[in-house]
Design a protein around this motif. Structure first.
Motif, PDB file in Angstrom:
ATOM      1  N   SER A  91      40.682 -27.026  43.194  1.00 49.90           N
ATOM      2  CA  SER A  91      41.728 -26.010  43.284  1.00 49.90           C
ATOM      3  C   SER A  91      41.124 -24.686  43.706  1.00 49.90           C
ATOM      4  O   SER A  91      39.950 -24.407  43.514  1.00 49.90           O
ATOM      5  N   ALA A 212      53.760 -24.167  47.239  1.00 47.56           N
ATOM      6  CA  ALA A 212      52.408 -23.729  46.863  1.00 47.56           C
ATOM      7  C   ALA A 212      52.347 -22.280  46.390  1.00 47.56           C
ATOM      8  O   ALA A 212      51.282 -21.816  45.992  1.00 47.56           O
ATOM      9  N   PRO A 214      55.082 -18.854  44.681  1.00 46.67           N
ATOM     10  CA  PRO A 214      56.443 -18.512  44.253  1.00 46.67           C
ATOM     11  C   PRO A 214      57.260 -17.897  45.394  1.00 46.67           C
ATOM     12  O   PRO A 214      56.718 -17.160  46.210  1.00 46.67           O
ATOM     13  N   ASP A 233      62.141 -26.495  48.818  1.00 45.83           N
ATOM     14  CA  ASP A 233      61.026 -26.041  47.977  1.00 45.83           C
ATOM     15  C   ASP A 233      60.331 -27.260  47.389  1.00 45.83           C
ATOM     16  O   ASP A 233      60.991 -28.140  46.820  1.00 45.83           O
ATOM     17  N   GLY A 236      53.908 -28.588  43.125  1.00 44.70           N
ATOM     18  CA  GLY A 236      52.865 -29.476  42.620  1.00 44.70           C
ATOM     19  C   GLY A 236      51.636 -28.676  42.274  1.00 44.70           C
ATOM     20  O   GLY A 236      51.572 -27.474  42.527  1.00 44.70           O
ATOM     21  N   LEU A 237      50.660 -29.339  41.685  1.00 45.28           N
ATOM     22  CA  LEU A 237      49.398 -28.673  41.361  1.00 45.28           C
ATOM     23  C   LEU A 237      48.289 -29.706  41.382  1.00 45.28           C
ATOM     24  O   LEU A 237      48.520 -30.890  41.082  1.00 45.28           O
ATOM     25  N   PRO A 243      50.656 -31.490  45.917  1.00 47.04           N
ATOM     26  CA  PRO A 243      52.097 -31.515  46.168  1.00 47.04           C
ATOM     27  C   PRO A 243      52.582 -32.923  45.846  1.00 47.04           C
ATOM     28  O   PRO A 243      51.767 -33.842  45.779  1.00 47.04           O
ATOM     29  N   ASP A 302      53.160 -22.397  34.436  1.00 51.57           N
ATOM     30  CA  ASP A 302      54.302 -22.038  35.285  1.00 51.57           C
ATOM     31  C   ASP A 302      55.574 -22.053  34.444  1.00 51.57           C
ATOM     32  O   ASP A 302      55.748 -22.919  33.582  1.00 51.57           O
ATOM     33  N   ILE A 323      60.172 -22.167  40.247  1.00 51.36           N
ATOM     34  CA  ILE A 323      59.285 -21.461  39.312  1.00 51.36           C
ATOM     35  C   ILE A 323      59.660 -19.973  39.288  1.00 51.36           C
ATOM     36  O   ILE A 323      59.728 -19.334  40.335  1.00 51.36           O
ATOM     37  N   ARG A 326      54.791 -16.861  35.775  1.00 51.44           N
ATOM     38  CA  ARG A 326      53.641 -17.503  35.144  1.00 51.44           C
ATOM     39  C   ARG A 326      53.502 -16.982  33.729  1.00 51.44           C
ATOM     40  O   ARG A 326      53.852 -15.852  33.422  1.00 51.44           O
ATOM     41  N   MET A 330      48.078 -14.933  36.500  1.00 47.35           N
ATOM     42  CA  MET A 330      47.528 -15.401  37.771  1.00 47.35           C
ATOM     43  C   MET A 330      48.410 -14.949  38.937  1.00 47.35           C
ATOM     44  O   MET A 330      49.619 -15.066  38.887  1.00 47.35           O
ATOM     45  N   ILE A 332      49.081 -15.248  43.160  1.00 47.80           N
ATOM     46  CA  ILE A 332      48.744 -16.107  44.290  1.00 47.80           C
ATOM     47  C   ILE A 332      48.796 -15.229  45.534  1.00 47.80           C
ATOM     48  O   ILE A 332      49.842 -14.711  45.897  1.00 47.80           O
ATOM     49  N   ASN A 337      44.591 -18.621  44.392  1.00 48.43           N
ATOM     50  CA  ASN A 337      44.884 -18.226  43.013  1.00 48.43           C
ATOM     51  C   ASN A 337      43.883 -17.159  42.564  1.00 48.43           C
ATOM     52  O   ASN A 337      42.679 -17.383  42.616  1.00 48.43           O
TER      53      ASN A 337
HETATM   54  O1  DLL Z   1      49.540 -25.423  45.440  1.00 45.98           O
HETATM   55  C1  DLL Z   1      49.814 -27.820  45.528  1.00 45.98           C
HETATM   56  C2  DLL Z   1      50.878 -27.664  46.560  1.00 45.98           C
HETATM   57  C3  DLL Z   1      50.528 -27.731  47.901  1.00 45.98           C
HETATM   58  C4  DLL Z   1      52.199 -27.506  46.211  1.00 45.98           C
HETATM   59  C5  DLL Z   1      51.516 -27.634  48.869  1.00 45.98           C
HETATM   60  C6  DLL Z   1      53.191 -27.417  47.153  1.00 45.98           C
HETATM   61  C7  DLL Z   1      52.835 -27.473  48.487  1.00 45.98           C
HETATM   62  P1  DLL Z   1      47.208 -25.623  43.494  1.00 45.98           P
HETATM   63  O2  DLL Z   1      46.431 -24.942  44.551  1.00 45.98           O
HETATM   64  O3  DLL Z   1      46.495 -26.342  42.419  1.00 45.98           O
HETATM   65  O4  DLL Z   1      48.171 -26.720  44.111  1.00 45.98           O
HETATM   66  O5  DLL Z   1      48.161 -24.507  42.862  1.00 45.98           O
HETATM   67  C8  DLL Z   1      49.117 -24.864  41.887  1.00 45.98           C
HETATM   68  O6  DLL Z   1      50.639 -23.136  42.652  1.00 45.98           O
HETATM   69  O7  DLL Z   1      50.599 -24.121  39.229  1.00 45.98           O
HETATM   70  C9  DLL Z   1      52.042 -22.893  40.786  1.00 45.98           C
HETATM   71  O8  DLL Z   1      51.644 -21.721  40.089  1.00 45.98           O
HETATM   72  C10 DLL Z   1      51.909 -22.647  42.282  1.00 45.98           C
HETATM   73  N1  DLL Z   1      52.965 -23.385  43.024  1.00 45.98           N
HETATM   74  C11 DLL Z   1      52.870 -24.554  43.654  1.00 45.98           C
HETATM   75  N2  DLL Z   1      54.069 -24.888  44.226  1.00 45.98           N
HETATM   76  C12 DLL Z   1      54.926 -23.873  43.926  1.00 45.98           C
HETATM   77  C13 DLL Z   1      56.299 -23.613  44.205  1.00 45.98           C
HETATM   78  C14 DLL Z   1      49.183 -26.519  45.053  1.00 45.98           C
HETATM   79  N3  DLL Z   1      57.052 -24.419  44.940  1.00 45.98           N
HETATM   80  C15 DLL Z   1      49.947 -23.659  41.508  1.00 45.98           C
HETATM   81  N4  DLL Z   1      56.832 -22.483  43.674  1.00 45.98           N
HETATM   82  C16 DLL Z   1      51.061 -24.025  40.542  1.00 45.98           C
HETATM   83  C17 DLL Z   1      56.106 -21.621  42.935  1.00 45.98           C
HETATM   84  C18 DLL Z   1      54.222 -22.920  43.148  1.00 45.98           C
HETATM   85  N5  DLL Z   1      54.807 -21.810  42.653  1.00 45.98           N
END
Ligand code: DLL
Length: 433
Positions: A91, A212, A214, A233, A236-237, A243, A302, A323, A326, A330, A332, A337
């Motif tokens: 991450s 990815a 907010p 929208d 995932g994480l 995702p 989240d 979402i 937080r 954190m 973004i 992050n």
């Molecule tokens: O962001 C995975 C991802 C990739 C999701 C592509 C959607 C599309 P990480 O880098 O681990 O993974 O970050 C996860 O991003 O805990 C949220 O705080 C934030 N986040 C992810 N999707 C959303 C969303 C990817 N649709 C962290 N809305 C999570 C708001 C989001 N926050």
């Protein structure tokens, strides 16, 4: 619109819960056998797989946090020998110990299936030309989307993020019908397209799958209007899979959680108590099919709300609201992050700066800009401009090397950063999402 997996996406609740309990029990057994961290936690709580008889027994299980993953860096929580792991992601944007996640071949297949569901939720199918502008690399966005888009039979352009003019030229030449990236990047693409004289609104682009970071419903409407698309929208994480944890459908009223693979909960972040449906709180997920890195009750930090009512699209899964914030602080920034504490520790390591600082986040031309304002002493402030510039460069360089993002540094006079009587307001987020 097509539901990719009718059987699992529109299962009735009773059958689904039976399946979840069975899979959860298997997960617990797998963890007890293979992961000393969970073996100890579960034995301290005196919990075994048979103690989980219904979903309400979830609360007997221990939570897992990002710190637990960091403490077990890199592979300590993997539940299979490393030779069974076929992919490693990590991450973004954390100093020192990033969190590392591993996938077995079975995990990759599950992830691909979930991303195929996500694509179908967003209207993407065979015949579509998918411009995947999520970053490829350690970030899960690029490859996660890639596999899912191929699975539904679309033609994927693995362009990754950045090089915006090229994105637009290619979009026009290749006739992209779907765009995938962060919502802020989608807005930026729209702006650059306008500057280049490319009429993106009347192009072949029809669908957008964004996530990815907010964003708000207002921002969605703006993106839809500027790009002439339907935008959904996705959430995932990395720790859970990347995702593919949840996705909006064409109804655009909450994100369907893929509950045959992940059990969601909403808890009170202070007490850990389960708050049930309809109440705002911290999202927690338990993975029930992953074999590389199964995780019990992962605290996402989240904030969301879960809803149980059936959606008019026909899917029966629980939906999460987009979402809204937080639990921790954190930020973004352009997909990375960033914890204010990381910047704080860098500033505190530099002798010329005082421990009074504020982080101001703005969105300029759809791109996040982070300004680090920090106080310096009177003596240094009245120093030569050249010395001040060199200090700014030093701070900029330190932050860039630790966090991997470029920030604007502003040195300010002593006593200009507002003081607070309670919690300091370290972050001023002026982004209107
Ligand atoms: O962001 C995975 C991802 C990739 C999701 C592509 C959607 C599309 P990480 O880098 O681990 O993974 O970050 C996860 O991003 O805990 C949220 O705080 C934030 N986040 C992810 N999707 C959303 C969303 C990817 N649709 C962290 N809305 C999570 C708001 C989001 N926050």
């Amino acid at each position: 619109m097509l539901i990719w997996n009718q059987k699992y996406e529109s299962m009735d609740r009773q059958n689904l819960e039976e399946l979840q309990v069975k899979r959860l029990q298997e997960t617990i057994n797998r963890l007890i056998e293979n992961v000393p961290f969970y073996q100890q936690k579960l034995s301290a709580l005196d919990v075994q797989a048979e103690d989980i008889k219904s979903i309400s027994d979830l609360s007997k299980l221990p939570f897992t946090t990002k710190e637990d993953l960091r403490d077990n860096y890199p592979y300590g929580l993997f539940a299979t020998p490393l030779k069974e792991i076929v992919r490693i992601h990590s991450s973004s944007g954390t100093t020192g110990q990033p969190t590392v996640v591993g996938y077995t071949q079975d995990d990759i297949e599950i992830w691909t299936e979930l991303m195929a569901r996500t694509m179908s939720c967003g209207g993407v199918s065979k015949g579509d030309i998918v411009q995947n502008a999520f970053g490829y690399g350690l970030f899960t966005g690029g490859l996660g989307i890639h596999y899912g888009a191929e699975k539904v039979g679309a033609s994927v352009i693995p362009i990754s993020g950045g090089n915006t003019k090229r994105q637009i030229r290619l979009m026009e030449d290749f006739g992209s019908t779907a765009l995938m990236c962060t919502p802020s990047y989608a807005l930026y693409i729209a702006e650059v397209a306008a500057e280049m004289g490319f009429d993106i609104k009347n192009s072949k682009l029809e669908y957008g799958i964004f996530g990815a970071e907010p964003w708000s419903d207002n921002m969605r409407r703006e993106i839809e209007e500027l790009l002439g698309i339907t935008a959904i929208d996705i959430y995932g994480l990395s720790e859970i899979i990347g995702p593919g944890v949840a996705s909006e459908c064409e109804v655009q009223d909450g994100l369907h959680i893929f509950e045959d693979h992940f059990i969601p909960e909403i808890i009170d972040p202070e007490t850990g108590e389960n708050l049930g449906y309809g109440t705002k709180g911290e999202l927690v997920f338990t993975t029930i099919t992953k074999t590389g890195l199964p995780i019990l009750r992962y605290r996402t930090k989240d904030i969301s709300v879960l809803h149980q009512e059936k959606c008019s699209c026909g899917r029966t899964s629980v939906r999460m609201e987009r979402i809204s914030g937080r639990v921790d602080d954190m930020l973004i920034i352009r997909g990375v992050n960033v914890f204010p504490s990381q910047i704080e520790s860098i500033l505190l390591d530099i002798s010329e700066t005082k421990p009074h600082y504020q982080l101001v986040v703005e969105r300029e031309d759809s791109l996040d800009q982070l300004e680090v304002q920090v106080e310096i002493s009177e003596a240094i402030f009245s120093d030569e401009v050249r010395r001040l510039e060199s200090l700014e460069r030093k701070i900029h360089g330190e932050i860039e090397s630790v966090l991997g993002i470029s920030v604007n540094v502003k040195l300010v006079e002593p006593h200009t950063i507002p003081r607070s009587e309670g919690k300091a307001q370290r972050v001023v987020d002026k982004r209107e999402l």
